[in-house]
Design a protein around this motif. Structure first.
Motif, PDB file in Angstrom:
ATOM      1  N   LEU A 120      44.801  58.807  67.972  1.00 24.79           N
ATOM      2  CA  LEU A 120      45.784  59.685  68.481  1.00 24.79           C
ATOM      3  C   LEU A 120      46.314  59.515  69.628  1.00 24.79           C
ATOM      4  O   LEU A 120      47.587  59.468  70.553  1.00 24.79           O
ATOM      5  CB  LEU A 120      45.704  61.304  67.533  1.00 24.79           C
ATOM      6  CG  LEU A 120      45.626  61.651  66.839  1.00 24.79           C
ATOM      7  CD1 LEU A 120      45.843  62.644  65.883  1.00 24.79           C
ATOM      8  CD2 LEU A 120      47.362  61.130  65.614  1.00 24.79           C
ATOM      9  N   LYS A 121      45.046  59.615  70.908  1.00 20.81           N
ATOM     10  CA  LYS A 121      45.287  59.417  71.667  1.00 20.81           C
ATOM     11  C   LYS A 121      46.264  57.503  72.388  1.00 20.81           C
ATOM     12  O   LYS A 121      47.130  57.621  73.118  1.00 20.81           O
ATOM     13  CB  LYS A 121      44.626  59.969  72.797  1.00 20.81           C
ATOM     14  CG  LYS A 121      44.394  59.011  74.887  1.00 20.81           C
ATOM     15  CD  LYS A 121      43.729  60.603  75.305  1.00 20.81           C
ATOM     16  CE  LYS A 121      43.608  59.749  76.642  1.00 20.81           C
ATOM     17  NZ  LYS A 121      42.247  60.274  76.988  1.00 20.81           N
ATOM     18  N   ARG A 156      50.062  58.765  61.821  1.00 13.88           N
ATOM     19  CA  ARG A 156      49.791  57.771  63.483  1.00 13.88           C
ATOM     20  C   ARG A 156      47.741  58.308  63.199  1.00 13.88           C
ATOM     21  O   ARG A 156      46.932  58.340  63.795  1.00 13.88           O
ATOM     22  CB  ARG A 156      50.277  59.079  64.627  1.00 13.88           C
ATOM     23  CG  ARG A 156      51.268  58.751  64.936  1.00 13.88           C
ATOM     24  CD  ARG A 156      51.847  59.649  66.341  1.00 13.88           C
ATOM     25  NE  ARG A 156      51.165  60.095  67.169  1.00 13.88           N
ATOM     26  CZ  ARG A 156      50.256  61.452  67.932  1.00 13.88           C
ATOM     27  NH1 ARG A 156      50.412  61.744  67.494  1.00 13.88           N
ATOM     28  NH2 ARG A 156      50.039  60.979  68.759  1.00 13.88           N
ATOM     29  N   SER A 157      47.682  59.544  61.554  1.00 18.76           N
ATOM     30  CA  SER A 157      45.898  59.740  61.806  1.00 18.76           C
ATOM     31  C   SER A 157      45.457  57.995  61.727  1.00 18.76           C
ATOM     32  O   SER A 157      44.473  58.518  61.691  1.00 18.76           O
ATOM     33  CB  SER A 157      46.013  60.642  61.457  1.00 18.76           C
ATOM     34  OG  SER A 157      46.739  62.021  62.035  1.00 18.76           O
ATOM     35  N   LEU A 184      37.058  60.117  66.477  1.00 16.37           N
ATOM     36  CA  LEU A 184      37.620  58.718  65.787  1.00 16.37           C
ATOM     37  C   LEU A 184      38.962  59.412  65.665  1.00 16.37           C
ATOM     38  O   LEU A 184      40.063  58.557  66.206  1.00 16.37           O
ATOM     39  CB  LEU A 184      37.285  58.626  64.663  1.00 16.37           C
ATOM     40  CG  LEU A 184      35.798  57.497  64.931  1.00 16.37           C
ATOM     41  CD1 LEU A 184      35.288  57.561  63.652  1.00 16.37           C
ATOM     42  CD2 LEU A 184      35.905  56.413  65.993  1.00 16.37           C
ATOM     43  N   LEU A 185      39.610  60.226  65.423  1.00 14.75           N
ATOM     44  CA  LEU A 185      40.631  60.722  65.105  1.00 14.75           C
ATOM     45  C   LEU A 185      41.609  61.003  66.145  1.00 14.75           C
ATOM     46  O   LEU A 185      42.566  60.864  66.415  1.00 14.75           O
ATOM     47  CB  LEU A 185      41.019  62.157  64.498  1.00 14.75           C
ATOM     48  CG  LEU A 185      42.413  62.498  63.400  1.00 14.75           C
ATOM     49  CD1 LEU A 185      42.322  61.366  63.010  1.00 14.75           C
ATOM     50  CD2 LEU A 185      42.020  63.822  63.111  1.00 14.75           C
TER      51      LEU A 185
END
Length: 255
Positions: A168-169, A199-200, A163-164
């Motif tokens: 981030l993408k 962003r995380s 999920l991280l």
């Protein structure tokens, strides 16, 4: 004696250690004690209603006492991300809706407070990011493990890694945000948080107290002695020498 909460990379859990308490913590505050930019972290006990059970689930998922957070704008107004979206809320309404609210302040913010408030107000009218909020505890587990050099082994961490990477993408959901992420992005605009942390999207309301970036100033409540969660910074209950957070899955399954 209160608990001091800290992350233990060996267990991948929050470890609760009794802390030294010299005298009383700052007590009940009035509206006049608040400053624009103060972070208000709220506690609602589980008294059986659907909303209370939702708050209980958030506490269980994020290993702490608190389930909501907003930013004080001044003039008895806070900006908050709730189920009906992001909007300005009267302080009286928040105090009436919650048992208590702890007031956190970032020392040395100075003129950057205008940047924090401007960024926070830019989210007004956004929808509440439900999916992003639901995924946050998983991202949080992976983010904390990686930040502390822990090998990823637990299921929650493995899911969190996926999920991280996805977040981030793809970036944040358009026109949506949830409460603790609103605080991180607002203070990130003032360079308090690094871009990677923003962003995380891996910070919970409880982490704002646990991480120590903000100073505890006191609490807001309609009651002189509000009901306390056992992990509230004001709680004064018997402690063991050391404990590891254990989620109450029975309570979660009742939701």
């Amino acid at each position: 004696m209160p608990y001091l909460a800290e992350y233990d990379p060996r267990s991948g859990k929050t470890v609760l250690v009794p802390g030294l308490k010299f005298g009383d913590y700052p007590g009940r505050l009035s509206r006049q004690d608040l400053r624009p930019g103060d972070v208000l972290v709220w506690y609602a006990p589980d008294n059986g209603s659907k909303d209370d059970k939702t708050h209980a689930a958030i506490r269980e998922a994020t290993e702490g006492a608190y389930s909501h957070v907003g930013i004080y704008l001044g003039n008895d107004t806070s900006i908050d991300a709730g189920p009906d979206g992001i909007h300005k809320t009267q302080l009286n309404d928040l105090i009436a809706a919650f048992e208590s609210g702890d007031v956190l302040r970032y020392r040395g913010l100075g003129k950057r407070v205008s940047t924090v408030l401007e960024k926070a107000c830019s989210f007004e009218g956004y929808a509440y990011a439900k999916s992003d909020a639901y995924e946050m505890p998983f991202r949080r587990a992976a983010y904390r493990a990686k930040a502390n050099g822990k090998k990823i082994t637990k299921l929650i961490e493995l899911i969190g890694v996926y999920l991280l990477r996805k977040r981030l993408k793809s970036g944040p959901p358009q026109g949506q945000i949830y409460c603790s992420q609103m605080v991180i992005e607002a203070y990130g605009a003032a360079k308090i948080y690094a871009d990677d942390a923003i962003r995380s999207a891996a910070v919970s309301p409880n982490d704002l107290i646990e991480d120590g970036d903000f100073e505890y100033m006191g609490f807001l409540s309609n009651k002189c002695q509000p009901q306390r969660h056992s992990l509230d910074i004001n709680a004064d209950v018997p402690r063991k020498e050391r404990a590891i957070w254990r989620a109450n899955w029975r309570r979660l399954l009742r939701l």
